[in-house]
Write a protein that holds these residues in place. Structure first.
Motif, mmCIF file in Angstrom:
data_model
loop_
_atom_site.group_PDB
_atom_site.id
_atom_site.type_symbol
_atom_site.label_atom_id
_atom_site.label_comp_id
_atom_site.label_asym_id
_atom_site.label_seq_id
_atom_site.Cartn_x
_atom_site.Cartn_y
_atom_site.Cartn_z
ATOM 1 N N TYR B 147 -14.923 -7.433 -4.299
ATOM 2 C CA TYR B 147 -14.403 -7.226 -5.651
ATOM 3 C C TYR B 147 -13.080 -7.965 -5.836
ATOM 4 N N PRO B 148 -12.892 -8.601 -6.976
ATOM 5 C CA PRO B 148 -11.599 -9.211 -7.279
ATOM 6 C C PRO B 148 -10.489 -8.177 -7.132
ATOM 7 N N GLY B 149 -9.441 -8.553 -6.482
ATOM 8 C CA GLY B 149 -8.325 -7.638 -6.273
ATOM 9 C C GLY B 149 -8.428 -6.850 -4.986
ATOM 10 N N GLN B 150 -9.623 -6.785 -4.415
ATOM 11 C CA GLN B 150 -9.788 -5.974 -3.209
ATOM 12 C C GLN B 150 -8.854 -6.414 -2.090
ATOM 13 N N ASN B 151 -8.626 -7.728 -2.005
ATOM 14 C CA ASN B 151 -7.806 -8.252 -0.926
ATOM 15 C C ASN B 151 -6.899 -9.365 -1.416
ATOM 16 N N ASP B 152 -5.899 -9.642 -0.615
ATOM 17 C CA ASP B 152 -4.980 -10.730 -0.907
ATOM 18 C C ASP B 152 -5.502 -11.970 -0.177
ATOM 19 N N MET B 153 -6.184 -12.833 -0.912
ATOM 20 C CA MET B 153 -6.852 -13.981 -0.281
ATOM 21 C C MET B 153 -5.858 -14.898 0.425
ATOM 22 N N ARG B 154 -4.688 -15.034 -0.167
ATOM 23 C CA ARG B 154 -3.709 -15.943 0.404
ATOM 24 C C ARG B 154 -3.190 -15.442 1.759
ATOM 25 N N ALA B 155 -2.857 -14.154 1.803
ATOM 26 C CA ALA B 155 -2.360 -13.607 3.060
ATOM 27 C C ALA B 155 -3.438 -13.680 4.142
ATOM 28 N N ARG B 156 -4.680 -13.464 3.736
ATOM 29 C CA ARG B 156 -5.776 -13.557 4.697
ATOM 30 C C ARG B 156 -5.887 -14.969 5.255
ATOM 31 N N GLN B 157 -5.693 -15.948 4.395
ATOM 32 C CA GLN B 157 -5.794 -17.340 4.844
ATOM 33 C C GLN B 157 -4.711 -17.638 5.893
ATOM 34 N N ASP B 158 -3.528 -17.089 5.648
ATOM 35 C CA ASP B 158 -2.435 -17.311 6.594
ATOM 36 C C ASP B 158 -2.705 -16.587 7.915
ATOM 37 N N ARG B 159 -3.216 -15.372 7.811
ATOM 38 C CA ARG B 159 -3.529 -14.652 9.059
ATOM 39 C C ARG B 159 -4.653 -15.342 9.811
ATOM 40 N N LEU B 160 -5.601 -15.879 9.064
ATOM 41 C CA LEU B 160 -6.683 -16.616 9.718
ATOM 42 C C LEU B 160 -6.126 -17.784 10.524
ATOM 43 N N ALA B 161 -5.206 -18.517 9.918
ATOM 44 C CA ALA B 161 -4.614 -19.661 10.612
ATOM 45 C C ALA B 161 -3.963 -19.204 11.915
ATOM 46 N N ALA D 319 1.371 -1.489 -6.414
ATOM 47 C CA ALA D 319 0.226 -0.570 -6.337
ATOM 48 C C ALA D 319 -0.976 -1.285 -5.738
ATOM 49 N N LEU D 320 -1.138 -2.546 -6.122
ATOM 50 C CA LEU D 320 -2.267 -3.307 -5.596
ATOM 51 C C LEU D 320 -2.136 -3.465 -4.084
ATOM 52 N N ALA D 321 -0.950 -3.835 -3.638
ATOM 53 C CA ALA D 321 -0.765 -4.051 -2.198
ATOM 54 C C ALA D 321 -1.006 -2.759 -1.425
ATOM 55 N N ALA D 322 -0.577 -1.646 -1.994
ATOM 56 C CA ALA D 322 -0.780 -0.368 -1.304
ATOM 57 C C ALA D 322 -2.265 -0.052 -1.177
ATOM 58 N N ALA D 323 -3.009 -0.274 -2.254
ATOM 59 C CA ALA D 323 -4.448 -0.010 -2.211
ATOM 60 C C ALA D 323 -5.135 -0.984 -1.249
ATOM 61 N N GLN D 324 -4.689 -2.219 -1.251
ATOM 62 C CA GLN D 324 -5.275 -3.205 -0.340
ATOM 63 C C GLN D 324 -5.017 -2.805 1.113
ATOM 64 N N ARG D 325 -3.791 -2.379 1.384
ATOM 65 C CA ARG D 325 -3.460 -1.980 2.754
ATOM 66 C C ARG D 325 -4.332 -0.821 3.217
ATOM 67 N N ALA D 326 -4.659 0.071 2.269
ATOM 68 C CA ALA D 326 -5.467 1.239 2.613
ATOM 69 C C ALA D 326 -6.964 0.924 2.590
ATOM 70 N N ASN D 327 -7.303 -0.325 2.331
ATOM 71 C CA ASN D 327 -8.708 -0.696 2.131
ATOM 72 C C ASN D 327 -9.393 0.220 1.139
ATOM 73 N N ASP D 328 -8.644 0.577 0.123
ATOM 74 C CA ASP D 328 -9.188 1.399 -0.955
ATOM 75 C C ASP D 328 -9.783 0.439 -1.991
ATOM 76 N N VAL D 329 -11.026 0.124 -1.790
ATOM 77 C CA VAL D 329 -11.680 -0.913 -2.603
ATOM 78 C C VAL D 329 -11.621 -0.555 -4.080
ATOM 79 N N LEU D 330 -12.013 0.668 -4.409
ATOM 80 C CA LEU D 330 -12.045 1.057 -5.816
ATOM 81 C C LEU D 330 -10.644 1.222 -6.382
ATOM 82 N N GLY D 331 -9.732 1.655 -5.552
ATOM 83 C CA GLY D 331 -8.346 1.788 -6.008
ATOM 84 C C GLY D 331 -7.742 0.431 -6.327
ATOM 85 N N ALA D 332 -7.942 -0.506 -5.453
ATOM 86 C CA ALA D 332 -7.416 -1.851 -5.699
ATOM 87 C C ALA D 332 -8.052 -2.452 -6.940
#
Lengths: 388, 388, 388, 388
Positions: B147-161, D319-332
């Motif tokens: 889902y859009p917003g579920q993750n921070d794509m940019r930070a993931r790319q950096d961690r992947l590197a 708020a987004l970062a907090a939900a992302q950190r918690a892997n709260d898919v629906l929250g994010a």
């Protein structure tokens, strides 16, 4: 910008979205199905979860079953269980994609014995419908082939027509047959009912109580889905929706999550064509909550449909028609987008409260303790899933 | 029309296509995995099957392993087993898509502990490589979000590197890291390495022994795959192919089955760019025989690659260059198609026989009794699969 | 591997492919139309070029006209001109996409006066048919909209039905109406006849002499076109083909150039369904030679269809049926691919010569001096094109 | 739901979107270019129209030119004209797709003389930049081929690198080279810069002042464009955007019209990656108003970008970062969608008024009489277009 009127709310009050029992079980991809705490172990528990969605939203009055995943010894007990929880049993979905015998086809199979077995499975589903009081038999035809030349597509089409006729002839009263189409998967070269045209010609040959099911995730890239909605309503053959959303293939994501504007356009055509508040057009979800929480996932989904329906209701059709008549492209587009961009969320929250429902169903569910309870209670047994 | 020359045969003789161990296990879709008689129960049996493909074709000198699916206690025993059967152990494939901890990412995970675990898994794979004598560690990054917003794509790319750097630093000698990209699935909104560009920038940052893996089924509809082959060869970064074919998504069908002309074009670019008979460019299969016989499926696949390579070798490059220089569109196309349309099958059959191989490997396998033997012998135990 | 038999040649001898007059004029993209020496200035010259294709191939007995691009004062003179050159006048194509009045629709337009004008244009086309002896009126409905909300798709569909009925009612004798569908372009949001299903329901409502036209470039990515061929033949509604090929959108490239195996599969279904050597199914080209020589481009195209038809004829249907019955996936595929991979080119060349035709029509044209002659003669005037 | 803050408005105040001069000329499809009353006849009139967009929105401070479409004798006069109207001259766009010599390539052409001519054209564009004070030279590489085999893609890639180097070496001071990529069209088999990866490797080889241009309509179906935005920002190589929207191919519709949520996601990544209010990342439009009014079409477009930027600014990143950190898919997802669904239109209207701009720029333009004036004044002459 206009606001939702009493007439709009009256319509929204009659909106009901059928939930699929399988949305509460585990699902995933061919790579992995992740289990989750609290997942139902049987159809009774699935229905309890579905009822919870209805309790906090007032939007989900019925539950679709999948046979054999939801087979029980006593369907009247299941029906009573549902009714006790305030929901009805809805569409019965057949399954022709998991039995060893169906590896190369079922209703289309060249071997008469296997085809007979597949037809009989559907007759059994109609028996279930008789017991559950369900009106609709939904057939998703997962059949097809993986390699060019593997099968004779034409002969399969003819056998399909014959099989469907035998099934259709067994229906009684108000019962209907609803035929779903799908672009690809699980077959990768040809699918026996790949598009709305094929579903339409097959059901048109059967009779009035045979209809098309439109799953919003079952189209080629770029397909104008609302056009198909318009056409099927025009032809009187739109039987039901399987709502979900997708970015690529049949991703089965939460409805409205991938392209909210597409959902808006679909609902505009539903309203335009008389498909809303119309008993002949069933709104269903067909989704997989592979990684997100399942019950909240369903709550979010029915709310998305409700919110987008409200936006579609706001469309100023007189202004739109005037701009269309004048070929005022930007004017018409402005009217159209105005409805989409209007934020209906607070108005809906207030209205929910006025009806004794939670203003924020997601929060109400989270606060209800239901999730904690099922996670604690549902220990042991086998979590429901697709048994793939 | 020209014929295959001794020079062509000399090149074809050096062609080797690596088989994936998992092609011999059961596979399917999220809807169903159909079991088959004779399916291997362990890596030793998978390698025996792969060796059978090599025995009748002379084309499959090595077998790729997948960890943990092919984990054994004693890799030197597995290596000896393979060598006794005339094949080598090849690429080691890691797996970051099935562990509970990897539900939301592995090499990209925000939680350092999980990311550490995923890195350690790759270090363990390199230990296996040390034991098996494998050169390549292949990483298919199945990670992403739905889902859009579920993750921070940019930070993931950096961690992947960062994760890849730690893995890369552990390689020794001739060992390489090969990073696969994939358009979508199992994630449906974003994939952390979705295209060749991303794979390229990630491996270019690592160093010379990091390369791109091109799976022919991992692109958006309409993508000109041979262009990517050309570009990666030009950049010196094409590490390996995962051959298969597809009509829609990542269908993993037999290579050459869906669009033979595309396979031809790919092989023409491989030859053009020096990728054939080049130890840096590994030819692998990555396929699923969901409904067809597995060992014959692999035989058919390596033959398809061989036949299409022969056609690509027939391309009259001087005539083509002359037509290209003259901007003679139809002339150039005629030269190009002439090679594709030339039927090389009899010539290859004769040549096979001249080398002591069966003229018709498919028939030779069918007549060998091997299939009957494994179906009889491999009773009990758990058939190998993806454990999804 | 089998060889072409006398029966096959007898069928091939009856094959005729209709050429579009516009293929001989200039065409291009929205970015540029490149002119070419020798391009016809009028319909008489176009027909002369088409006749030249027929002269060297024996495969192109008729020419389709486009109104108004091919409007002449005296159609009987044009007809005599064609007949003198050994070809007939074929399908008449209407045009509803260039007149100022049609900017927002023609047969679907909300303004009755404009819709009347568009209907009258088709009646005029039928007058032309009466004069030319053409049987088919082909309607490519280029109408649609660019923005959601711009138009009422449902009302347009109803007006289209009414317009088509008025046109259909004007047909006499053997005359037919053939309705083409197209996924997108020139409209970018909705197209009024976007898919075979819509074309089918529209023509089915008209009557027996209304049929569907299938342009091979007018589908969504990934569409299984041969399935649609099968279905339309099954329904008795496949009126004609517009052959061409494409990688991305409606590229209008030379038929068979982009995916030869797809052309093979289409022709296999045509044969399977009784569409070959069937007067009701017209084989037409619809291509644009934007950068390649036009007359040789058409020669190459009809040869591609002929060669691929020959391969489709070679398909061993008994062996295929046996493998299909046994669900022998790889066996069936082998039979199927064997026909595709058989090189029929020398056999066809010999057969051509035996009939007094050039073995190599491309070379014969190049040697004929025709191109030099038209380049020298056709100086001055306005080269034919689309007048976009 | 949050509201726009003073900080947000401060950022929005600095937003500028460059308009393409060609948006004010006529455009269309290969089937038809419809003329419109009031269309500019020369670059001076185009700039006047662009200035009008800026006058009512305050959002469009610069105008991109296209050479040779906007060639004038005296660029300083053009520059003064623009500055008098309150706008600057922006990006200079070259053209390698219309000259007869470029039919088969320009910067990639095998013929050194033609390649020299194409390089010289770009050097001339840099001369124009010197005169206009423009910083960016944008190269859309329309080159490619229509048929497999027609060209040697590898050699073209190498020649392209050499040509670009020669052009890049001519840049001085702050000048930049921006290389656009495009999936297909006008070439239908291969395009020399088809994807961001190719653009990236080409500009990375040139140096720091070479950047990638991302046109939102130039991708394969299903491409996650915001991922590319993220990656290019991460690599420091996102030079500019060409904003528009599309349903199918490169439809060049009004930005945000086809998939508003995609535009939101793109702008979220721009903000996330530091691409907003960043002089290195130019926001441009590249659209065609084939059927809608052109000046209002541009006004609507810049407003769409502004409105969606406002929504993206509202995203609650904590708020987004907090939900992302918690892997709260629906929250994010809820946090993400909340920003998208917030209706910012009234707040923006008020803010516009507070700055002396019209609350409703569309209405202000309609009431201004400008359109009536240009329709009356611009009679005679040749309307500007693409000269295709």
């Amino acid at each position: 910008m206009t606001a939702l009127s009493p007439d709009h709310f009256a319509l929204l009050e009659r909106q009901g979205i059928e939930l699929p029992s399988w949305a509460f079980g585990n699902s995933g991809t061919r790579f992995r199905v992740f289990p989750t705490a609290g997942t139902p172990r049987d159809p009774f528990e699935k229905i309890a979860d579905a009822a919870e969605v209805n309790r906090v939203t007032g939007l989900a009055p019925s539950v679709a079953l999948h046979i054999p995943w939801d087979k029980v010894d006593d369907y009247s007990a299941l029906r009573s269980h549902a009714e006790d929880l305030g929901v009805a049993l809805g569409t019965i979905n057949s399954n022709t994609f998991q039995d060893e015998d169906y590896k190369f086809g079922a209703l289309t199979h060249e071997d008469d014995a296997i085809r007979r077995k597949a037809i009989d499975h559907h007759l059994e589903c109609i028996d279930v419908m008789d017991a559950t009081g369900s009106r609709d038999l939904k057939i998703w035809l997962a059949e097809g082939s993986n390699y060019p030349g593997q099968n004779d597509m034409r002969a399969r089409q003819d056998r399909l027509a014959d099989s469907l006729q035998q099934i259709y002839d067994r229906l009684t009263g108000e019962q209907r047959l609803v035929l779903e189409y799908k672009f690809f998967e699980p077959s990768f070269y040809h699918t026996d009912v790949p598009d709305w045209g094929t579903s339409y010609v097959q059901v048109a040959a059967l009779g009035e109580r045979a209809m098309v099911c439109l799953d919003t995730g079952h189209h080629a890239p770029g397909t104008n889905i609302e056009f198909i909605v318009m056409q099927l309503l025009r032809l009187g053959k739109l039987g039901s929706f399987d709502f979900n959303s997708r970015f690529y293939a049949d991703d089965d994501l939460i409805v409205g999550a991938a392209d909210p504007f597409q959902l808006f356009r679909i609902l505009v055509e539903v309203l335009r064509g008389g498909g809303f508040d119309n008993p002949d057009v069933v709104f269903m979800l067909d989704q997989c909550h592979n990684i997100e929480a399942k019950i909240p996932g369903q709550i979010r989904s029915v709310l998305n449909v409700q919110e987008m329906t409200a936006r579609a209701l706001l469309l100023d059709r007189d202004a739109l028609a005037a701009a269309q008549r004048a070929n005022d492209v930007l004017g018409a587009q402005a009217v159209f987008m105005d409805a989409f961009y209007t934020d209906v969320r607070s108005a809906l929250a207030e209205w929910r409260e006025s009806r004794g429902l939670p203003a924020d169903p997601m929060a109400a569910y989270a606060a209800s303790g239901y999730q904690q309870k099922i996670e604690a209670d549902r220990v042991g047994g086998t979590q429901a899933g697709w048994g793939a």
